[in-house]
Write a protein that holds these residues in place. Structure first.
Motif, short mmCIF file in Angstrom:
data_model
loop_
_atom_site.label_atom_id
_atom_site.label_comp_id
_atom_site.label_asym_id
_atom_site.label_seq_id
_atom_site.Cartn_x
_atom_site.Cartn_y
_atom_site.Cartn_z
N HIS A 16 3.20 4.18 8.15
CA HIS A 16 3.78 4.65 7.06
C HIS A 16 5.31 4.79 7.20
N PRO A 17 6.24 4.76 6.42
CA PRO A 17 7.58 4.89 6.71
C PRO A 17 7.80 6.34 7.08
N LEU A 72 0.93 -1.17 -0.26
CA LEU A 72 -0.10 -0.09 0.07
C LEU A 72 0.71 1.40 -0.16
N THR A 73 2.00 1.25 0.24
CA THR A 73 2.77 2.31 0.17
C THR A 73 4.19 2.30 -0.47
N ILE A 83 0.75 6.24 -1.62
CA ILE A 83 -0.31 5.17 -1.50
C ILE A 83 -1.43 5.22 -2.55
N THR A 84 -1.58 4.22 -3.28
CA THR A 84 -2.46 4.12 -4.15
C THR A 84 -3.62 3.02 -4.05
N PHE A 85 -4.84 3.12 -4.56
CA PHE A 85 -5.89 2.29 -4.35
C PHE A 85 -6.27 1.80 -5.80
N PRO A 86 -6.71 0.51 -5.79
CA PRO A 86 -7.24 0.22 -7.14
C PRO A 86 -8.55 0.81 -7.44
N PHE A 98 -9.51 1.71 4.27
CA PHE A 98 -8.34 1.88 4.66
C PHE A 98 -7.76 3.39 4.62
N GLY A 99 -7.04 3.69 5.34
CA GLY A 99 -6.48 5.15 5.06
C GLY A 99 -5.80 5.76 6.21
N VAL A 100 -5.54 7.12 6.06
CA VAL A 100 -4.72 7.84 7.19
C VAL A 100 -5.69 9.15 7.54
#
Length: 100
Positions: free
Chosen positions: A38-39, A2-3, A95-98, A63-65
């Motif tokens: 997240h890093p 995810l990242t 972070i990308t989502f399909p 899912f998210g921040v």
């Protein structure tokens, strides 16, 4: 996965990606559970939108921040929409989502 940044979707298949700024204001969310970091140092969460916001932002587990977390570390990735809620540019965070 995810990242990983551009070139990877949430399932890692390298397919179509959704990279818009997404509503990440904690005032919109409930049932928030931190599932990772997240890093860059902010939390990664599972949550649901509050009932009054679900038709607008989505139903079911997400899912998210949290925008406040991101803003404290990378403020230029956070904007405030016309509705007064904070949005995060997930693509700038890697972070990308399909797309569905």
């Amino acid at each position: 996965m995810l990242t990983r940044g551009t070139g990877a979707t949430a399932n890692g298949d390298g397919g179509q990606m959704m990279m818009a700024a997404m509503s990440s204001d904690s005032r919109l969310k409930e049932d928030i559970v931190e599932v990772g970091r997240h890093p860059a140092g902010f939390g990664l969460y599972l949550f649901t939108y509050k009932p009054e916001f679900r038709d607008r932002f989505g139903h079911g587990r997400k899912f998210g921040v949290m925008a406040d977390d991101v803003e404290a570390i990378i403020p230029d990735c956070v904007t405030v929409g016309a509705d007064g809620f904070k949005r995060v540019n997930y693509a700038r965070l890697g972070i990308t989502f399909p797309r569905h």
